[in-house]
Design a protein around this motif. Structure first.
Motif, mmCIF file in Angstrom:
data_model
loop_
_atom_site.group_PDB
_atom_site.id
_atom_site.type_symbol
_atom_site.label_atom_id
_atom_site.label_comp_id
_atom_site.label_asym_id
_atom_site.label_seq_id
_atom_site.Cartn_x
_atom_site.Cartn_y
_atom_site.Cartn_z
ATOM 1 N N PRO A 1 57.958 40.958 76.132
ATOM 2 C CA PRO A 1 57.773 39.755 76.967
ATOM 3 C C PRO A 1 56.359 39.187 76.880
ATOM 4 O O PRO A 1 56.177 37.971 76.898
ATOM 5 C CB PRO A 1 58.097 40.253 78.377
ATOM 6 N N VAL A 2 55.364 40.071 76.780
ATOM 7 C CA VAL A 2 53.972 39.613 76.741
ATOM 8 C C VAL A 2 53.717 38.780 75.488
ATOM 9 O O VAL A 2 53.043 37.747 75.530
ATOM 10 C CB VAL A 2 53.003 40.809 76.801
ATOM 11 N N ASN B 1 56.441 41.671 64.542
ATOM 12 C CA ASN B 1 55.074 41.257 64.216
ATOM 13 C C ASN B 1 54.468 40.452 65.355
ATOM 14 O O ASN B 1 55.148 40.098 66.315
ATOM 15 C CB ASN B 1 55.060 40.435 62.925
ATOM 16 N N ASN B 2 53.222 40.127 65.209
ATOM 17 C CA ASN B 2 52.523 39.320 66.205
ATOM 18 C C ASN B 2 51.728 38.246 65.487
ATOM 19 O O ASN B 2 51.311 38.430 64.342
ATOM 20 C CB ASN B 2 51.595 40.189 67.055
ATOM 21 N N VAL B 3 51.524 37.120 66.129
ATOM 22 C CA VAL B 3 50.749 36.016 65.558
ATOM 23 C C VAL B 3 49.558 35.745 66.463
ATOM 24 O O VAL B 3 49.726 35.433 67.644
ATOM 25 C CB VAL B 3 51.605 34.742 65.413
ATOM 26 N N LYS B 4 48.367 35.848 65.901
ATOM 27 C CA LYS B 4 47.154 35.618 66.676
ATOM 28 C C LYS B 4 46.907 34.129 66.866
ATOM 29 O O LYS B 4 47.505 33.288 66.219
ATOM 30 C CB LYS B 4 45.970 36.281 65.972
ATOM 31 N N PHE B 5 45.969 33.832 67.748
ATOM 32 C CA PHE B 5 45.681 32.446 68.126
ATOM 33 C C PHE B 5 45.315 31.597 66.913
ATOM 34 O O PHE B 5 45.864 30.512 66.712
ATOM 35 C CB PHE B 5 44.536 32.430 69.150
ATOM 36 N N LEU B 6 44.402 32.088 66.097
ATOM 37 C CA LEU B 6 43.976 31.320 64.923
ATOM 38 C C LEU B 6 45.080 31.234 63.873
ATOM 39 O O LEU B 6 45.190 30.238 63.154
ATOM 40 C CB LEU B 6 42.709 31.940 64.317
ATOM 41 N N SER C 1 52.712 34.947 75.531
ATOM 42 C CA SER C 1 51.462 34.580 74.870
ATOM 43 C C SER C 1 51.674 33.450 73.868
ATOM 44 O O SER C 1 50.892 32.494 73.804
ATOM 45 C CB SER C 1 50.864 35.804 74.173
ATOM 46 N N ALA C 2 52.748 33.547 73.088
ATOM 47 C CA ALA C 2 53.055 32.501 72.107
ATOM 48 C C ALA C 2 53.360 31.179 72.803
ATOM 49 O O ALA C 2 52.928 30.109 72.347
ATOM 50 C CB ALA C 2 54.234 32.926 71.240
ATOM 51 N N SER C 3 54.082 31.245 73.918
ATOM 52 C CA SER C 3 54.426 30.032 74.660
ATOM 53 C C SER C 3 53.186 29.374 75.254
ATOM 54 O O SER C 3 53.046 28.142 75.216
ATOM 55 C CB SER C 3 55.433 30.353 75.766
#
Length: 253
Positions: free
Chosen positions: A16-17, A93-98, A21-23
């Protein structure tokens, strides 16, 4: 459709986090898109005043149209990055801000091309009924339906706009996950609709209703952080034949 929702809900409950975060990242960049478009509008008005162009009627329309196109360019790019983010999260996976911004800029031109073609199709679908109303039906005395004529025309126009958007709903997903071009993505999207026409219609109908709740204050927060990620992820899963594949950005990790 039910399996797609089950999978997206399961993915959301596990991470969920990451989804939230992506949203939130998406909301931040959409706000930046609005600010950029507004900045372009102010800049063009300022330039027009310098060269002594009276900013009314046609000049104002042109400036507004340019600003709207700028917003659509960046807004579509960030929507593509949101699709990629949800897709990456569903495969662990995760996608960072940049990375969110980087991916958006990589796919911006393709998504914008799809958006332009979709806009043209929407106009082609809705213009006839609107022109018919304003130039023919508006001044006619039609018994029984005359008091409701405008509402009927609006309903038909909205339905036609919905149908036109339905034809393009899967194209951005294919453009993001397969890295295809404008026409290849549209072709793949139409193939998805042809194979899953009923499920596609129902799924996109639900997605459209959920999307409209983003316009309701307070409810939009719940939608953006919880409901929207689940529904959009289900749409991604349905489009990709219930098997979500990581894009190249995810593979590099």
């Amino acid at each position: 459709m039910i399996n797609s929702i089950k999978r997206s809900l399961s993915s959301y409950m596990k991470n969920p986090v990451r989804f939230v975060s992506a949203s939130i990242t998406y909301a931040i960049f959409q706000l930046l898109a609005v600010l950029v478009a507004f900045g372009v509008f102010i800049l063009l008005v300022f330039v027009a005043s310098i060269v002594n162009i009276n900013v009314i009627d046609v000049p104002l329309f042109v400036i507004s149209a340019i600003s709207l196109l700028v917003f659509c360019y960046f807004s579509g790019a960030f929507y593509a990055s949101l699709i990629n983010s949800y897709n990456q999260i569903m495969v662990g996976n995760n996608v960072k801000f940049l990375d969110f911004y980087k991916f958006a800029m990589e796919r911006a031109s393709t998504i914008f091309g799809i958006s332009v073609l979709r806009g043209i199709v929407v106009i082609l679908f809705t213009a006839p009924i609107l022109l018919l109303y304003f130039y023919v039906l508006k001044d006619q005395q039609l018994p029984v339906i005359q008091p409701y004529l405008l509402q009927i025309v609006q309903f038909i126009a909205l339905f036609m706009a919905f149908f036109a958007n339905l034809l393009f709903f899967a194209a951005p997903i294919h453009a993001v996950t397969s890295r295809t071009g404008v026409f290849q993505s549209i072709k793949a999207g139409l193939g998805t609709i042809r194979q899953k026409h009923i499920f596609a219609l129902i799924s996109y109908g639900v997605y459209s209703l959920v999307f409209l709740t983003l316009l309701i204050p307070l409810l939009d927060i719940l939608t953006l952080l919880v409901i929207y990620p689940i529904i959009l992820s289900a749409l991604i899963t349905l489009t990709l034949n219930t098997k979500t594949l990581p894009s190249k950005l995810g593979k590099k990790r």
